[in-house]
Design a protein around this motif. Structure first.
Motif, PDB file in Angstrom:
ATOM      1  N   THR A  17       0.829  -1.206   0.000  1.00 57.40           N
ATOM      2  CA  THR A  17       0.000   0.000   0.000  1.00 57.40           C
ATOM      3  C   THR A  17       0.866   1.259   0.000  1.00 57.40           C
ATOM      4  OG1 THR A  17      -0.113  -0.073   2.414  1.00 57.40           O
ATOM      5  CG2 THR A  17      -1.890  -1.163   1.207  1.00 57.40           C
ATOM      6  N   GLN A  18       0.250   2.366  -0.395  1.00 57.32           N
ATOM      7  CA  GLN A  18       0.976   3.633  -0.501  1.00 57.32           C
ATOM      8  C   GLN A  18       1.326   4.187   0.885  1.00 57.32           C
ATOM      9  OE1 GLN A  18       1.800   4.860  -3.702  1.00 57.32           O
ATOM     10  NE2 GLN A  18       1.019   2.821  -4.227  1.00 57.32           N
ATOM     11  N   LYS A  19       2.289   5.089   0.913  1.00 60.98           N
ATOM     12  CA  LYS A  19       2.720   5.719   2.157  1.00 60.98           C
ATOM     13  C   LYS A  19       1.578   6.558   2.757  1.00 60.98           C
ATOM     14  CE  LYS A  19       7.711   6.216   1.387  1.00 60.98           C
ATOM     15  NZ  LYS A  19       7.887   5.368   0.192  1.00 60.98           N
ATOM     16  N   PRO A  20       1.595   6.748   4.073  1.00 57.73           N
ATOM     17  CA  PRO A  20       0.615   7.654   4.680  1.00 57.73           C
ATOM     18  C   PRO A  20       0.767   9.067   4.117  1.00 57.73           C
ATOM     19  CG  PRO A  20       1.743   6.354   6.354  1.00 57.73           C
ATOM     20  CD  PRO A  20       2.469   6.114   5.072  1.00 57.73           C
ATOM     21  N   MET A  21      -0.334   9.772   3.955  1.00 51.10           N
ATOM     22  CA  MET A  21      -0.308  11.114   3.392  1.00 51.10           C
ATOM     23  C   MET A  21       0.534  12.064   4.240  1.00 51.10           C
ATOM     24  SD  MET A  21      -1.024  12.985   0.886  1.00 51.10           S
ATOM     25  CE  MET A  21      -2.091  11.818   0.031  1.00 51.10           C
ATOM     26  N   SER A  22       0.562  11.829   5.543  1.00 54.93           N
ATOM     27  CA  SER A  22       1.363  12.692   6.424  1.00 54.93           C
ATOM     28  C   SER A  22       2.845  12.612   6.057  1.00 54.93           C
ATOM     29  CB  SER A  22       1.152  12.293   7.885  1.00 54.93           C
ATOM     30  OG  SER A  22       1.496  10.923   8.079  1.00 54.93           O
ATOM     31  N   MET A  23       3.326  11.417   5.714  1.00 53.62           N
ATOM     32  CA  MET A  23       4.728  11.249   5.320  1.00 53.62           C
ATOM     33  C   MET A  23       4.976  11.905   3.966  1.00 53.62           C
ATOM     34  SD  MET A  23       6.909   7.707   4.775  1.00 53.62           S
ATOM     35  CE  MET A  23       6.586   7.189   6.470  1.00 53.62           C
ATOM     36  N   CYS A  24       4.031  11.771   3.074  1.00 56.24           N
ATOM     37  CA  CYS A  24       4.177  12.369   1.749  1.00 56.24           C
ATOM     38  C   CYS A  24       4.217  13.892   1.827  1.00 56.24           C
ATOM     39  CB  CYS A  24       3.041  11.907   0.844  1.00 56.24           C
ATOM     40  SG  CYS A  24       3.098  10.127   0.478  1.00 56.24           S
ATOM     41  N   LYS A  25       3.395  14.478   2.702  1.00 58.74           N
ATOM     42  CA  LYS A  25       3.383  15.927   2.860  1.00 58.74           C
ATOM     43  C   LYS A  25       4.731  16.442   3.338  1.00 58.74           C
ATOM     44  CE  LYS A  25      -1.548  16.746   3.691  1.00 58.74           C
ATOM     45  NZ  LYS A  25      -2.559  17.214   4.694  1.00 58.74           N
ATOM     46  N   GLN A  26       5.394  15.684   4.215  1.00 58.28           N
ATOM     47  CA  GLN A  26       6.712  16.105   4.705  1.00 58.28           C
ATOM     48  C   GLN A  26       7.709  16.207   3.551  1.00 58.28           C
ATOM     49  OE1 GLN A  26       7.959  13.443   7.814  1.00 58.28           O
ATOM     50  NE2 GLN A  26       6.256  13.965   9.169  1.00 58.28           N
ATOM     51  N   ILE A  27       7.644  15.254   2.649  1.00 53.14           N
ATOM     52  CA  ILE A  27       8.572  15.230   1.518  1.00 53.14           C
ATOM     53  C   ILE A  27       8.273  16.359   0.543  1.00 53.14           C
ATOM     54  CG2 ILE A  27       9.337  13.851  -0.467  1.00 53.14           C
ATOM     55  CD1 ILE A  27      10.381  12.885   2.234  1.00 53.14           C
ATOM     56  N   TYR A  28       6.999  16.694   0.399  1.00 54.25           N
ATOM     57  CA  TYR A  28       6.582  17.721  -0.560  1.00 54.25           C
ATOM     58  C   TYR A  28       6.352  19.074   0.115  1.00 54.25           C
ATOM     59  CZ  TYR A  28       6.229  14.301  -4.310  1.00 54.25           C
ATOM     60  OH  TYR A  28       6.524  13.362  -5.280  1.00 54.25           O
ATOM     61  N   GLY A  29       7.124  19.351   1.149  1.00 54.18           N
ATOM     62  CA  GLY A  29       7.108  20.673   1.779  1.00 54.18           C
ATOM     63  C   GLY A  29       5.838  20.992   2.523  1.00 54.18           C
ATOM     64  N   GLY A  30       5.220  19.992   3.114  1.00 55.01           N
ATOM     65  CA  GLY A  30       4.028  20.209   3.900  1.00 55.01           C
ATOM     66  C   GLY A  30       2.758  20.304   3.100  1.00 55.01           C
ATOM     67  N   LYS A  31       2.860  20.116   1.782  1.00 53.45           N
ATOM     68  CA  LYS A  31       1.674  20.192   0.928  1.00 53.45           C
ATOM     69  C   LYS A  31       1.337  18.798   0.412  1.00 53.45           C
ATOM     70  CE  LYS A  31       2.830  24.842  -0.708  1.00 53.45           C
ATOM     71  NZ  LYS A  31       3.090  25.686  -1.909  1.00 53.45           N
ATOM     72  N   LYS A  32       0.075  18.611   0.119  1.00 52.30           N
ATOM     73  CA  LYS A  32      -0.383  17.379  -0.459  1.00 52.30           C
ATOM     74  C   LYS A  32       0.174  17.263  -1.866  1.00 52.30           C
ATOM     75  CE  LYS A  32      -4.616  14.735  -1.287  1.00 52.30           C
ATOM     76  NZ  LYS A  32      -6.095  14.722  -1.186  1.00 52.30           N
TER      77      LYS A  32
END
Length: 389
Positions: free
Chosen positions: A370-385
């Motif tokens: 399954t895909q990463k949690p959105m919270s982790m993804c936001k960290q990588i993309y500068g806090g944005k979805k």
């Protein structure tokens, strides 16, 4: 007169037809073979083994062989030893320096036994050697720098030992070498300049480090396979590497590469079939230029630090059969063509899982895990979805 000729006639018949019990193998070679056997622990020589049949009451090169020297060595028509190829029964011992007295030796294969100690530099005097295989033994120490003297060598396999130190610069002097396997040892330092006629290069599972430089690979126009996985290579893998004209398979997984540059292949540079760059630290966007290699069938960039969308061209790549992009930070929606039932891409295997993708069908094997949690993804993309693109 007739009476005098009869004894001479019978003497000549006896001379030509009676076998002599004299040795036919040169004494220096018999001495070397005796030393070879005596350097092996007797307890590791089963009576049914090749070395077990080396009983020196008979001549090693005599024919027909009955109960002695049944296997393990080959002689030529001049009764010179040209090959030692041992069976894999667990012989334990050292390699005698007197092996250098077997001056006509072409093959020396001790593979899959328990030889230990250092590789004697004296083997470098065996100018006719074409094959050396010490694979999966317990040799230690460094590769003698004098190995560059083996001008006839075509196949060198020291894989699966405990060899260490830096690779000797004299490897470049092995002008006829086509296959080099030094995998699963303890070598460190950087890659030296490589022999020009290599077809296969394997040095995986060591501690090599630094950049992969053009200096090491310049002139390798015949190189087909590169296996350098599980080392500590770092920096950017530059575009010249993919332009090696005969390159077909690349495995640089499990290193510390931080980037990869790949351009469209020049005319004639199009034989690349499989690329594995997984488990590195590669950052940036997934390059569309991999898809410009017409016969590329397998690509792995799993568990790196890639971000952004999967280019649509990957979906259109009909030669692609294996695609592993899992464990990155790829975003957006994966190309729908990957999941078309019965389409030409339905045979694609691999994984797009553990990314930041949206709309990856859960029923598809390609979307596992399954895909990463959105919270982790936001960290990588500068806090944005991440954008859906």
């Amino acid at each position: 007169m007739i009476i005098l000729l009869k004894p001479i006639f019978f003497f000549l018949c006896f001379f030509f037809y009676t076998p002599f019990s004299v040795s036919s193998t040169p004494p220096t070679e018999i001495s070397a073979l005796k030393s070879f056997k005596s350097s092996i622990k007797p307890s590791s020589i089963p009576p049914y083994s090749c070395i077990g049949s080396w009983v020196f009451s008979s001549d090693p090169c005599s024919n027909p062989k009955t109960i002695h020297f049944l296997c393990g060595l080959t002689c030529d028509d001049s009764n010179r030893v040209v090959s030692i190829t041992l069976d894999s029964v667990g012989y334990s011992g050292t390699l005698t320096p007197l092996v250098s007295q077997l001056s006509q030796l072409v093959v020396l294969d001790l593979g899959q036994n328990s030889f230990y100690g250092t590789i004697p530099p004296s083997i470098s005097s065996l100018s006719l050697l074409q094959t050396i295989s010490f694979r999966f033994n317990s040799f230690s120490g460094s590769i003698p720098s004098s190995i560059g003297q083996l001008k006839s060598l075509q196949d060198l396999d020291f894989s699966g030992n405990s060899l260490s130190g830096q690779l000797p610069n004299t490897l470049f002097l092995l002008s006829r070498l086509t296959r080099l396997d030094l995998s699963f040892n303890k070598f460190s330092g950087q890659l030296p300049k490589l022999p020009l006629n290599l077809l296969e290069l394997a040095i995986k599972g060591n501690s090599l480090s630094g950049l992969i430089t053009k200096f090491s690979f310049t002139g390798l126009t015949q190189l087909e396979t590169v296996e350098l996985s599980s080392n500590s290579f770092s920096g950017v893998l530059q575009s010249w590497f993919f332009q090696l004209p005969s390159l077909q398979q690349i495995n640089l997984s499990n290193n510390s590469l931080t980037g990869v540059e790949i351009w469209k292949p020049s005319q004639g540079y199009n034989e690349l079939v499989a690329v594995d760059l997984g488990f590195n630290k590669i950052e940036g966007y997934l390059s569309v230029n991999f898809t410009n290699y017409p016969v590329l069938a397998s690509l792995s960039l799993r568990y790196n630090r890639l971000r952004g969308p999967i280019p649509l061209e990957y979906c259109k790549k009909s030669s692609l059969r294996r695609l592993f992009l899992d464990g990155n930070y790829l975003s957006g929606s994966p190309p729908a063509g990957f999941f078309t039932s019965g389409g030409k891409y339905s045979t694609l295997s691999g994984s797009l899982g553990d990314n930041c993708l949206q709309g990856c069908p859960r029923k598809s094997q390609l979307c596992l895990p399954t895909q990463k949690p959105m919270s982790m993804c936001k960290q990588i993309y500068g806090g944005k979805k991440p954008r859906k693109f």
